[in-house]
Design an enzyme around this catalytic site. Sequence first.
Site, PDB file in Angstrom:
ATOM      1  N   CYS A 127       8.960   2.950   3.995  1.00 35.56           N
ATOM      2  CA  CYS A 127       7.762   2.121   3.894  1.00 35.56           C
ATOM      3  C   CYS A 127       8.055   0.716   4.438  1.00 35.56           C
ATOM      4  O   CYS A 127       8.974   0.041   3.963  1.00 35.56           O
ATOM      5  CB  CYS A 127       7.363   2.048   2.425  1.00 35.56           C
ATOM      6  SG  CYS A 127       5.941   1.019   2.101  1.00 35.56           S
ATOM      7  N   ASN A 128       7.271   0.291   5.416  1.00 40.20           N
ATOM      8  CA  ASN A 128       7.484  -1.057   5.975  1.00 40.20           C
ATOM      9  C   ASN A 128       7.272  -2.138   4.936  1.00 40.20           C
ATOM     10  O   ASN A 128       8.013  -3.119   4.884  1.00 40.20           O
ATOM     11  CB  ASN A 128       6.518  -1.304   7.137  1.00 40.20           C
ATOM     12  CG  ASN A 128       6.976  -0.684   8.426  1.00 40.20           C
ATOM     13  OD1 ASN A 128       7.493  -1.357   9.300  1.00 40.20           O
ATOM     14  ND2 ASN A 128       6.798   0.623   8.546  1.00 40.20           N
ATOM     15  N   THR A 129       6.241  -1.958   4.088  1.00 38.49           N
ATOM     16  CA  THR A 129       5.941  -2.986   3.090  1.00 38.49           C
ATOM     17  C   THR A 129       7.117  -3.123   2.120  1.00 38.49           C
ATOM     18  O   THR A 129       7.570  -4.239   1.830  1.00 38.49           O
ATOM     19  CB  THR A 129       4.641  -2.642   2.334  1.00 38.49           C
ATOM     20  OG1 THR A 129       3.604  -2.398   3.284  1.00 38.49           O
ATOM     21  CG2 THR A 129       4.234  -3.761   1.414  1.00 38.49           C
ATOM     22  N   HIS A 174       2.172   4.253   9.250  1.00 33.57           N
ATOM     23  CA  HIS A 174       1.042   5.044   9.740  1.00 33.57           C
ATOM     24  C   HIS A 174       0.708   4.805  11.216  1.00 33.57           C
ATOM     25  O   HIS A 174       0.129   5.661  11.859  1.00 33.57           O
ATOM     26  CB  HIS A 174      -0.211   4.690   8.933  1.00 33.57           C
ATOM     27  CG  HIS A 174      -0.219   5.197   7.532  1.00 33.57           C
ATOM     28  ND1 HIS A 174       0.751   4.883   6.623  1.00 33.57           N
ATOM     29  CD2 HIS A 174      -1.105   6.006   6.883  1.00 33.57           C
ATOM     30  CE1 HIS A 174       0.459   5.466   5.459  1.00 33.57           C
ATOM     31  NE2 HIS A 174      -0.655   6.143   5.598  1.00 33.57           N
ATOM     32  N   GLU A 213      -5.455   7.733   7.117  1.00 30.28           N
ATOM     33  CA  GLU A 213      -5.440   8.680   5.996  1.00 30.28           C
ATOM     34  C   GLU A 213      -6.663   9.600   6.045  1.00 30.28           C
ATOM     35  O   GLU A 213      -6.600  10.744   5.625  1.00 30.28           O
ATOM     36  CB  GLU A 213      -5.441   7.923   4.657  1.00 30.28           C
ATOM     37  CG  GLU A 213      -4.166   7.172   4.377  1.00 30.28           C
ATOM     38  CD  GLU A 213      -3.125   8.016   3.653  1.00 30.28           C
ATOM     39  OE1 GLU A 213      -3.510   8.919   2.912  1.00 30.28           O
ATOM     40  OE2 GLU A 213      -1.921   7.731   3.835  1.00 30.28           O
ATOM     41  N   TYR A 230       0.918   0.347  -1.089  1.00 30.60           N
ATOM     42  CA  TYR A 230       1.802  -0.775  -1.397  1.00 30.60           C
ATOM     43  C   TYR A 230       1.387  -2.023  -0.592  1.00 30.60           C
ATOM     44  O   TYR A 230       1.692  -3.149  -0.994  1.00 30.60           O
ATOM     45  CB  TYR A 230       3.254  -0.438  -1.032  1.00 30.60           C
ATOM     46  CG  TYR A 230       3.984   0.518  -1.977  1.00 30.60           C
ATOM     47  CD1 TYR A 230       3.330   1.229  -2.976  1.00 30.60           C
ATOM     48  CD2 TYR A 230       5.367   0.701  -1.844  1.00 30.60           C
ATOM     49  CE1 TYR A 230       4.017   2.096  -3.818  1.00 30.60           C
ATOM     50  CE2 TYR A 230       6.067   1.565  -2.688  1.00 30.60           C
ATOM     51  CZ  TYR A 230       5.387   2.260  -3.671  1.00 30.60           C
ATOM     52  OH  TYR A 230       6.077   3.118  -4.495  1.00 30.60           O
ATOM     53  N   GLY A 231       0.750  -1.801   0.533  1.00 30.92           N
ATOM     54  CA  GLY A 231       0.456  -2.881   1.502  1.00 30.92           C
ATOM     55  C   GLY A 231      -0.157  -4.137   0.927  1.00 30.92           C
ATOM     56  O   GLY A 231       0.255  -5.241   1.258  1.00 30.92           O
ATOM     57  N   CYS A 247       4.224  -0.451  10.631  1.00 27.51           N
ATOM     58  CA  CYS A 247       3.682   0.264   9.467  1.00 27.51           C
ATOM     59  C   CYS A 247       3.885   1.748   9.734  1.00 27.51           C
ATOM     60  O   CYS A 247       3.694   2.206  10.870  1.00 27.51           O
ATOM     61  CB  CYS A 247       2.195  -0.051   9.304  1.00 27.51           C
ATOM     62  SG  CYS A 247       1.399   0.953   8.029  1.00 27.51           S
ATOM     63  N   ASP A 272       8.459   6.572   0.382  1.00 28.32           N
ATOM     64  CA  ASP A 272       7.361   5.784   0.943  1.00 28.32           C
ATOM     65  C   ASP A 272       6.263   5.696  -0.125  1.00 28.32           C
ATOM     66  O   ASP A 272       6.290   6.448  -1.108  1.00 28.32           O
ATOM     67  CB  ASP A 272       6.810   6.464   2.207  1.00 28.32           C
ATOM     68  CG  ASP A 272       5.644   5.700   2.803  1.00 28.32           C
ATOM     69  OD1 ASP A 272       5.748   4.464   2.942  1.00 28.32           O
ATOM     70  OD2 ASP A 272       4.604   6.307   3.110  1.00 28.32           O
ATOM     71  N   SER A 273       5.301   4.817   0.109  1.00 31.20           N
ATOM     72  CA  SER A 273       4.177   4.715  -0.818  1.00 31.20           C
ATOM     73  C   SER A 273       3.332   5.981  -0.803  1.00 31.20           C
ATOM     74  O   SER A 273       2.522   6.186  -1.703  1.00 31.20           O
ATOM     75  CB  SER A 273       3.304   3.527  -0.415  1.00 31.20           C
ATOM     76  OG  SER A 273       2.925   3.666   0.938  1.00 31.20           O
TER      77      SER A 273
HETATM   78  N1  DGL Z   1       3.731   2.754   3.911  1.00 29.83           N
HETATM   79  C1  DGL Z   1       3.028   1.499   4.073  1.00 29.83           C
HETATM   80  C2  DGL Z   1       3.776   0.651   5.108  1.00 29.83           C
HETATM   81  O1  DGL Z   1       4.462   1.141   5.967  1.00 29.83           O
HETATM   82  C3  DGL Z   1       1.603   1.711   4.490  1.00 29.83           C
HETATM   83  C4  DGL Z   1       0.728   2.293   3.390  1.00 29.83           C
HETATM   84  C5  DGL Z   1       0.625   1.393   2.178  1.00 29.83           C
HETATM   85  O2  DGL Z   1       0.004   0.318   2.236  1.00 29.83           O
HETATM   86  O3  DGL Z   1       1.189   1.771   1.169  1.00 29.83           O
HETATM   87  O4  DGL Z   1       3.656  -0.536   5.076  1.00 29.83           O
END
Ligand code: DGL
Length: 270
Positions: A75-77, A188, A154, A44-45, A186, A12-13
């Site tokens: 990571c969703n992004t 989070h 965060e 990463y978003g 996402c 993940d990011s």
């Molecule tokens: N892990 C990112 C996501 O699920 C969220 C945090 C980021 O922007 O890196 O999209």
Amino acid sequence: MPSPDSPIGVFDSGLGGLTVATELFNLLPAEDVIYFGDVGRYPYGPRSKEIVTRFSRQDINFLIEQDVKMIVAACNTASAIALDRLQEEYDLPILGVIEPGAKSAVATTRNGIVGVIGTTGTINSNSYAKAIECLDPKVRVFSMACPLFVPLIEEGYLDRQASYLIAEDYLSPFRSNGIDTLVLGCTHYPLLKGIIRQVLGEDITLIDSAIETAREVKNHLTAAKQLNPAKKSGSHRFYVSDIPDQFAHTARHFLGEEIKNVMRIDIDKY
Ligand code: DGL
């Protein structure tokens, strides 16, 4: 060569993918899991497809060096904007979080109107809407980027008035477009479930793609006969690309406890 007793790699990011890792720990207790959080290059978003693809490639290369048997892009992004390309490039199975979340949303909605929230990258990619359309073209999708949610989480702002006000601002349009299901697109956002419920009420079903993703990992390993046959509890190792102490500390929001032995690696080597 990976075998059934090789670990599962998760990246993940940063910290957010721990929501996915936690579900994996619960559902597959015998599996060893190696988690990489790219905290040095988070978030990463808001980044471009090229950058997120390059970062994700390096994350994957590091995990492959650990001899993992499959990889979960938690990571969703990264799943939304880089996964197709990465799946073409690597032989190893790489599972993302979009498909599982989309499947669950389609299975859950009763009125065929689904909301999706995520980072700017995820929402602009339209990946959830496309995945939902492939599964059921009759389902209507309303999407909303909620870029302030990640920094709030965060910082541990899980039940503060400020978070409530921002959630109200982002989510109030969903009250009028009739959604009965909302995808938390996402890593989070599951941590803001309480506030999201306060804003949207109890009647809307929240889809947490972390749980669905863990189920998909289990299905994949079962079908591929790659489940770890050991009768012991699996080991969990954590690596990051910047200061490990901060990761270990903030991880308690995600895991309910601090993690020990987080190791820092030089991701630029990959
Ligand atoms: N892990 C990112 C996501 O699920 C969220 C945090 C980021 O922007 O890196 O999209």
